[in-house]
Design a protein around this motif. Sequence first.
Motif, mmCIF file in Angstrom:
data_model
loop_
_atom_site.group_PDB
_atom_site.id
_atom_site.type_symbol
_atom_site.label_atom_id
_atom_site.label_comp_id
_atom_site.label_asym_id
_atom_site.label_seq_id
_atom_site.Cartn_x
_atom_site.Cartn_y
_atom_site.Cartn_z
ATOM 1 N N PHE A 131 70.844 34.024 101.214
ATOM 2 C CA PHE A 131 69.412 34.111 101.487
ATOM 3 C C PHE A 131 68.914 32.811 102.113
ATOM 4 C CE2 PHE A 131 64.991 33.365 100.484
ATOM 5 C CZ PHE A 131 64.386 34.556 100.827
ATOM 6 N N LEU A 132 69.279 31.686 101.517
ATOM 7 C CA LEU A 132 68.837 30.395 102.055
ATOM 8 C C LEU A 132 69.348 30.157 103.466
ATOM 9 C CD1 LEU A 132 69.185 28.166 98.894
ATOM 10 C CD2 LEU A 132 67.072 28.952 99.971
ATOM 11 N N LEU A 133 70.613 30.480 103.725
ATOM 12 C CA LEU A 133 71.181 30.277 105.059
ATOM 13 C C LEU A 133 70.509 31.170 106.101
ATOM 14 C CD1 LEU A 133 74.964 29.924 104.172
ATOM 15 C CD2 LEU A 133 73.363 28.103 104.826
ATOM 16 N N VAL A 134 70.308 32.439 105.758
ATOM 17 C CA VAL A 134 69.644 33.359 106.694
ATOM 18 C C VAL A 134 68.200 32.925 106.919
ATOM 19 C CG1 VAL A 134 68.840 35.744 107.006
ATOM 20 C CG2 VAL A 134 71.163 35.304 106.202
ATOM 21 N N GLY B 94 71.710 40.167 90.882
ATOM 22 C CA GLY B 94 72.805 39.291 90.477
ATOM 23 C C GLY B 94 72.384 38.315 89.398
ATOM 24 N N SER B 95 71.190 37.756 89.537
ATOM 25 C CA SER B 95 70.689 36.823 88.531
ATOM 26 C C SER B 95 70.423 37.552 87.216
ATOM 27 C CB SER B 95 69.411 36.147 89.036
ATOM 28 O OG SER B 95 69.012 35.140 88.165
ATOM 29 N N PHE B 96 69.899 38.768 87.308
ATOM 30 C CA PHE B 96 69.680 39.605 86.129
ATOM 31 C C PHE B 96 70.994 39.803 85.378
ATOM 32 C CE2 PHE B 96 69.099 43.816 84.167
ATOM 33 C CZ PHE B 96 67.851 43.664 83.562
ATOM 34 N N LEU B 97 72.052 40.123 86.114
ATOM 35 C CA LEU B 97 73.364 40.332 85.487
ATOM 36 C C LEU B 97 73.931 39.035 84.916
ATOM 37 C CD1 LEU B 97 74.923 42.789 88.079
ATOM 38 C CD2 LEU B 97 74.137 43.336 85.762
ATOM 39 N N TRP B 98 73.762 37.923 85.642
ATOM 40 C CA TRP B 98 74.272 36.632 85.161
ATOM 41 C C TRP B 98 73.581 36.237 83.854
ATOM 42 C CZ3 TRP B 98 77.412 32.865 84.349
ATOM 43 C CH2 TRP B 98 76.959 31.597 83.991
ATOM 44 N N HIS B 99 72.269 36.374 83.800
ATOM 45 C CA HIS B 99 71.541 35.971 82.600
ATOM 46 C C HIS B 99 71.725 36.961 81.461
ATOM 47 C CE1 HIS B 99 69.814 32.445 84.363
ATOM 48 N NE2 HIS B 99 69.431 33.142 85.417
ATOM 49 N N ARG B 100 72.313 38.092 81.735
ATOM 50 C CA ARG B 100 72.645 39.030 80.669
ATOM 51 C C ARG B 100 74.049 38.796 80.143
ATOM 52 N NH1 ARG B 100 75.036 40.811 77.277
ATOM 53 N NH2 ARG B 100 75.295 42.962 76.639
ATOM 54 N N PHE B 101 75.042 38.716 81.041
ATOM 55 C CA PHE B 101 76.447 38.696 80.619
ATOM 56 C C PHE B 101 77.102 37.315 80.670
ATOM 57 C CE2 PHE B 101 75.769 43.053 82.184
ATOM 58 C CZ PHE B 101 76.066 43.737 81.023
ATOM 59 N N ARG B 102 76.700 36.456 81.610
ATOM 60 C CA ARG B 102 77.261 35.116 81.781
ATOM 61 C C ARG B 102 78.791 35.112 81.838
ATOM 62 N NH1 ARG B 102 73.529 30.713 78.899
ATOM 63 N NH2 ARG B 102 75.377 29.498 79.278
ATOM 64 N N THR B 103 79.304 35.811 82.832
ATOM 65 C CA THR B 103 80.742 35.806 83.100
ATOM 66 C C THR B 103 80.961 35.204 84.484
ATOM 67 O OG1 THR B 103 80.766 37.992 84.122
ATOM 68 C CG2 THR B 103 81.071 37.915 81.722
ATOM 69 N N GLN B 104 82.208 34.930 84.819
ATOM 70 C CA GLN B 104 82.525 34.366 86.132
ATOM 71 C C GLN B 104 82.099 35.309 87.256
ATOM 72 O OE1 GLN B 104 83.815 31.216 86.409
ATOM 73 N NE2 GLN B 104 83.424 31.396 88.588
ATOM 74 N N THR B 105 82.331 36.596 87.069
ATOM 75 C CA THR B 105 81.963 37.588 88.091
ATOM 76 C C THR B 105 80.458 37.640 88.295
ATOM 77 O OG1 THR B 105 83.890 38.900 87.515
ATOM 78 C CG2 THR B 105 82.150 40.015 88.744
ATOM 79 N N THR B 106 79.691 37.654 87.198
ATOM 80 C CA THR B 106 78.243 37.728 87.352
ATOM 81 C C THR B 106 77.669 36.419 87.885
ATOM 82 O OG1 THR B 106 77.882 37.187 85.014
ATOM 83 C CG2 THR B 106 77.967 39.532 85.616
ATOM 84 N N LEU B 107 78.350 35.300 87.650
ATOM 85 C CA LEU B 107 77.922 34.033 88.257
ATOM 86 C C LEU B 107 78.036 34.113 89.777
ATOM 87 C CD1 LEU B 107 77.005 31.097 88.080
ATOM 88 C CD2 LEU B 107 79.411 30.460 87.769
ATOM 89 N N ILE B 108 79.121 34.699 90.259
ATOM 90 C CA ILE B 108 79.298 34.881 91.702
ATOM 91 C C ILE B 108 78.215 35.810 92.251
ATOM 92 C CG2 ILE B 108 80.838 35.878 93.454
ATOM 93 C CD1 ILE B 108 83.173 34.802 91.685
ATOM 94 N N LEU B 109 77.911 36.888 91.506
ATOM 95 C CA LEU B 109 76.871 37.818 91.936
ATOM 96 C C LEU B 109 75.493 37.163 91.938
ATOM 97 C CD1 LEU B 109 77.989 41.063 90.063
ATOM 98 C CD2 LEU B 109 78.193 40.560 92.503
ATOM 99 N N ASP B 110 75.323 36.114 91.153
ATOM 100 C CA ASP B 110 74.065 35.384 91.113
ATOM 101 C C ASP B 110 73.977 34.374 92.253
ATOM 102 O OD1 ASP B 110 71.654 34.227 90.273
ATOM 103 O OD2 ASP B 110 72.619 32.955 88.796
ATOM 104 N N VAL B 111 75.048 33.639 92.495
ATOM 105 C CA VAL B 111 75.006 32.516 93.431
ATOM 106 C C VAL B 111 75.132 32.949 94.892
ATOM 107 C CG1 VAL B 111 76.236 30.432 94.139
ATOM 108 C CG2 VAL B 111 75.835 30.882 91.719
ATOM 109 N N VAL B 112 76.067 33.825 95.200
ATOM 110 C CA VAL B 112 76.355 34.154 96.604
ATOM 111 C C VAL B 112 75.141 34.747 97.334
ATOM 112 C CG1 VAL B 112 77.775 35.603 98.112
ATOM 113 C CG2 VAL B 112 78.841 34.293 96.267
ATOM 114 N N PRO B 113 74.452 35.752 96.789
ATOM 115 C CA PRO B 113 73.287 36.252 97.524
ATOM 116 C C PRO B 113 72.190 35.197 97.702
ATOM 117 C CG PRO B 113 73.915 37.813 95.826
ATOM 118 C CD PRO B 113 74.720 36.577 95.592
#
Length: 120
Positions: A90-93, A67-86
């Motif tokens: 991860f932190l909560l688990v 997700g972070s790979f995609l966010w730092h490549r495309f920087r769209t709203q969707t890829t931001l969600i793919l970066d942040v949510v996992p």
Amino acid sequence: MPPSSIGPLYCETPTGPFSFPAEPVNFFTNAAIVIFAVLAFWTLRKFQSKAYDAYLLAALLLLTGIGSFLWHRFRTQTTLILDVVPGVLFLLVFIYAWARRVWGTYGGAAGLIGLYRDWE
């Protein structure tokens, strides 16, 4: 940077028509996150671990890297969600799994409740 991109501009953020990737250093360093996730899976499998929360953490780490790979490549709203949510999952688990191992099942739940109370 393409007009559809969101997020801050950094010194490494290219501008103009040749803005691939949006953040080159972060784009390539995310490979380390993916490599560590693969190593975690390999280690868990090698030792035939029954720690299913560790498998979940390794999967979330892999998703965070992708997700972070995609966010730092495309920087769209969707890829931001793919970066942040996992990453947040991860932190909560991780907090739950750590607290559960230290204080038992109720301690894990209490750790998450305490974290939630701090966010308010």
